[in-house]
Design a protein around this motif. Structure first.
Motif, PDB file in Angstrom:
ATOM      1  N   ARG A 183       0.818  -1.219   0.000  1.00  0.00           N
ATOM      2  CA  ARG A 183       0.000   0.000   0.000  1.00  0.00           C
ATOM      3  C   ARG A 183       0.848   1.263   0.000  1.00  0.00           C
ATOM      4  O   ARG A 183       0.325   2.374   0.178  1.00  0.00           O
ATOM      5  N   ASN A 184       2.185   1.117  -0.191  1.00  0.00           N
ATOM      6  CA  ASN A 184       3.028   2.313  -0.200  1.00  0.00           C
ATOM      7  C   ASN A 184       2.883   3.072  -1.528  1.00  0.00           C
ATOM      8  O   ASN A 184       2.198   2.625  -2.457  1.00  0.00           O
ATOM      9  N   SER A 185       3.570   4.225  -1.607  1.00  0.00           N
ATOM     10  CA  SER A 185       3.366   5.136  -2.748  1.00  0.00           C
ATOM     11  C   SER A 185       3.809   4.537  -4.076  1.00  0.00           C
ATOM     12  O   SER A 185       3.206   4.821  -5.119  1.00  0.00           O
ATOM     13  N   LEU A 186       4.862   3.702  -4.062  1.00  0.00           N
ATOM     14  CA  LEU A 186       5.342   3.131  -5.317  1.00  0.00           C
ATOM     15  C   LEU A 186       4.327   2.138  -5.877  1.00  0.00           C
ATOM     16  O   LEU A 186       4.048   2.137  -7.085  1.00  0.00           O
ATOM     17  N   PHE A 187       3.763   1.292  -5.038  1.00  0.00           N
ATOM     18  CA  PHE A 187       2.740   0.366  -5.516  1.00  0.00           C
ATOM     19  C   PHE A 187       1.514   1.126  -6.021  1.00  0.00           C
ATOM     20  O   PHE A 187       0.882   0.717  -7.001  1.00  0.00           O
ATOM     21  N   THR A 188       1.188   2.240  -5.355  1.00  0.00           N
ATOM     22  CA  THR A 188       0.069   3.055  -5.820  1.00  0.00           C
ATOM     23  C   THR A 188       0.330   3.579  -7.225  1.00  0.00           C
ATOM     24  O   THR A 188      -0.550   3.571  -8.093  1.00  0.00           O
ATOM     25  N   LEU A 189       1.562   4.023  -7.468  1.00  0.00           N
ATOM     26  CA  LEU A 189       1.933   4.493  -8.810  1.00  0.00           C
ATOM     27  C   LEU A 189       1.861   3.356  -9.823  1.00  0.00           C
ATOM     28  O   LEU A 189       1.385   3.533 -10.956  1.00  0.00           O
ATOM     29  N   LEU A 190       2.342   2.185  -9.455  1.00  0.00           N
ATOM     30  CA  LEU A 190       2.309   1.044 -10.366  1.00  0.00           C
ATOM     31  C   LEU A 190       0.870   0.685 -10.737  1.00  0.00           C
ATOM     32  O   LEU A 190       0.573   0.375 -11.893  1.00  0.00           O
ATOM     33  N   ARG A 191      -0.024   0.748  -9.761  1.00  0.00           N
ATOM     34  CA  ARG A 191      -1.420   0.416 -10.037  1.00  0.00           C
ATOM     35  C   ARG A 191      -2.139   1.494 -10.838  1.00  0.00           C
ATOM     36  O   ARG A 191      -3.119   1.219 -11.529  1.00  0.00           O
ATOM     37  N   SER A 192      -1.623   2.734 -10.767  1.00  0.00           N
ATOM     38  CA  SER A 192      -2.310   3.845 -11.434  1.00  0.00           C
ATOM     39  C   SER A 192      -2.214   3.787 -12.956  1.00  0.00           C
ATOM     40  O   SER A 192      -3.010   4.408 -13.660  1.00  0.00           O
ATOM     41  N   GLY A 193      -1.234   3.092 -13.484  1.00  0.00           N
ATOM     42  CA  GLY A 193      -1.022   3.046 -14.928  1.00  0.00           C
ATOM     43  C   GLY A 193      -0.125   4.153 -15.444  1.00  0.00           C
ATOM     44  O   GLY A 193       0.223   4.166 -16.634  1.00  0.00           O
ATOM     45  N   ARG A 194       0.277   5.094 -14.589  1.00  0.00           N
ATOM     46  CA  ARG A 194       1.085   6.222 -15.062  1.00  0.00           C
ATOM     47  C   ARG A 194       2.435   5.755 -15.605  1.00  0.00           C
ATOM     48  O   ARG A 194       2.919   6.273 -16.624  1.00  0.00           O
ATOM     49  N   GLU A 361       9.257   4.537  -1.057  1.00  0.00           N
ATOM     50  CA  GLU A 361       8.730   5.900  -0.967  1.00  0.00           C
ATOM     51  C   GLU A 361       9.661   6.889  -1.662  1.00  0.00           C
ATOM     52  O   GLU A 361       9.207   7.821  -2.340  1.00  0.00           O
ATOM     53  N   ARG A 362      10.976   6.691  -1.534  1.00  0.00           N
ATOM     54  CA  ARG A 362      11.934   7.605  -2.172  1.00  0.00           C
ATOM     55  C   ARG A 362      11.935   7.422  -3.695  1.00  0.00           C
ATOM     56  O   ARG A 362      12.084   8.395  -4.440  1.00  0.00           O
ATOM     57  N   ILE A 363      11.772   6.188  -4.171  1.00  0.00           N
ATOM     58  CA  ILE A 363      11.664   5.975  -5.618  1.00  0.00           C
ATOM     59  C   ILE A 363      10.416   6.676  -6.148  1.00  0.00           C
ATOM     60  O   ILE A 363      10.456   7.351  -7.186  1.00  0.00           O
ATOM     61  N   ALA A 364       9.308   6.538  -5.429  1.00  0.00           N
ATOM     62  CA  ALA A 364       8.071   7.211  -5.848  1.00  0.00           C
ATOM     63  C   ALA A 364       8.239   8.726  -5.833  1.00  0.00           C
ATOM     64  O   ALA A 364       7.761   9.425  -6.739  1.00  0.00           O
ATOM     65  N   ALA A 365       8.930   9.255  -4.807  1.00  0.00           N
ATOM     66  CA  ALA A 365       9.147  10.704  -4.731  1.00  0.00           C
ATOM     67  C   ALA A 365      10.003  11.186  -5.900  1.00  0.00           C
ATOM     68  O   ALA A 365       9.753  12.259  -6.474  1.00  0.00           O
ATOM     69  N   TRP A 366      11.017  10.400  -6.274  1.00  0.00           N
ATOM     70  CA  TRP A 366      11.876  10.768  -7.404  1.00  0.00           C
ATOM     71  C   TRP A 366      11.077  10.825  -8.706  1.00  0.00           C
ATOM     72  O   TRP A 366      11.276  11.710  -9.543  1.00  0.00           O
TER      73      TRP A 366
END
Length: 371
Positions: A183-194, A361-366
């Motif tokens: 449920r962290n930010s990187l998985f959220t990005l992966l699920r978003s399709g972006r 989280e840092r990968i997602a922030a980058w």
């Protein structure tokens, strides 16, 4: 003049060598809702070159099997004849005709006959399992051709309850933290399709991931350098061989050239390398295999669809499949520990998941900073 036979589509046309480590391993199967440990089993047909080479007529099947240091393949039966060759080490044959086996022994098991294998402490067994008809015993992991003896399974469950309570608690904690990890930010990005639809975001994602992948390789090198346990050293060496060069695979397949200037990401990744010089072997099993490899499997499954199907997908699809096997390495060592050892292992588990969350989280922030 002899005319060479025409090769079937997909068949090998040159002398080909396949390393044992390149045949994907499984360590357990689920039959009737119950999970049974296999030690390590590598069916030849899980490798595309070997699968293409083996004939379908007669349908022989081959698999490398391995047990070590107290591991057991519980008593079971198969609907087809099976031959097991002891290639290295010693092991005890269980079930019908129980006896010790040594290198060079051959076991012939008729259909339906009960058999199993168990190593003692410090023992190691490498064998070749051969069947002569039908699919391999564990070729289809979802529908293995095996029936486990209920009496043996009940005894194994009783032993697990008597010895493995603290380990079961640790496993439950690891599963809970793994679920939270997704449920962290990187998985959220992966699920978003972006990351699938935005090439710039995808390039920043791969560049940041390369930082972690490089440190993961250093972590395995460091662990190998300081390990003094001969059995774990062999496990670690095999693990390193299967992981070696994956950072370069990621870099070359995706053309990573950008530098990632994120001191927090660098420090979080370096923490894992430093732990190899500070933790004991049980803690390293928890950190590397329970935490990092479980994270890698979950990440690989989530990231496998962000690229179009081509050779560049190898890094992600490889980790989605291989890390499930890697996450089981060393579990038998943890099962042999007294209950007093587990509070610190639980603490190690929590710290390692916290660090993995920080890396994600840092990968997602980058990625987000590239907008």
């Amino acid at each position: 003049m002899t005319t060479p036979a025409t090769a079937a589509p997909g068949a090998l046309t040159a002398v080909t060598t396949v390393h044992r480590a390149d045949i994907r391993a499984i360590t357990s199967v689920t039959v009737g809702g119950r999970t049974h440990e296999l030690g390590q089993q590598r069916d030849f047909r899980r490798h595309p070159a070997l699968s293409a080479f083996l004939p379908d007529a007669g349908r022989p099947s081959f698999a490398w099997v391995r047990l070590r240091d107290g591991e057991e393949l519980a008593v079971h039966s198969h609907p087809t004849s099976s031959m097991i060759l002891v290639c290295r080490g010693t092991v005890r044959l269980l079930g019908d005709g129980e006896r010790p086996l040594t290198e060079g022994d051959v076991v012939c098991v008729p259909p339906g006959r009960l058999h199993g294998f168990r190593t003692g402490p410090g023992e190691e067994f490498h064998g070749l399992s051969v069947q002569f008809e039908g699919s391999g015993l564990y070729e289809d992991e979802g529908a293995p051709r095996v029936s486990f003896d209920p009496a043996a399974a009940g005894a194994a469950d009783g032993a697990a309850l008597a010895q493995g309570g603290p380990l079961a608690d640790l496993e439950r904690l690891n599963d809970e933290l793994a679920g939270r990890h997704t449920r962290n930010s990187l998985f959220t990005l992966l699920r978003s399709g972006r990351l699938r639809d935005d090439p710039q975001a995808r390039a920043r994602f791969v560049a940041a991931l390369y930082v972690w992948s490089s440190h993961f390789q250093r972590m395995l090198y460091a662990r190998q350098a300081v390990c003094v346990d001969p059995l774990l050293e062999r496990d670690y060496e095999e693990h390193l061989g299967e992981e070696y060069g994956h950072d370069r695979m990621l870099r070359d397949a995706h053309g990573v050239t950008a530098e990632v200037d994120d001191p927090v990401l660098e420090a979080a990744c370096t923490w894992f390398v430093a732990q190899m010089f500070q933790l004991d072997e049980a803690q390293k099993v928890v950190l590397v295999h329970m935490v990092v490899e479980t994270s890698g499997r979950l990440f690989g499954e989530a990231a496998a669809g962000i690229h179009a199907p081509n050779a560049a997908d190898d890094f992600f699809t490889l980790h989605a499949a291989a890390d499930d096997d890697h996450s089981r390495i060393g579990r038998h060592r943890l099962a042999a520990l007294p209950p007093s050892e587990f509070p610190r292992l639980r603490a190690t588990c929590r710290r390692a998941w916290s660090q993995m969350d920080l890396i994600h989280e840092r990968i997602a922030a980058w990625i987000r900073e590239g907008r």
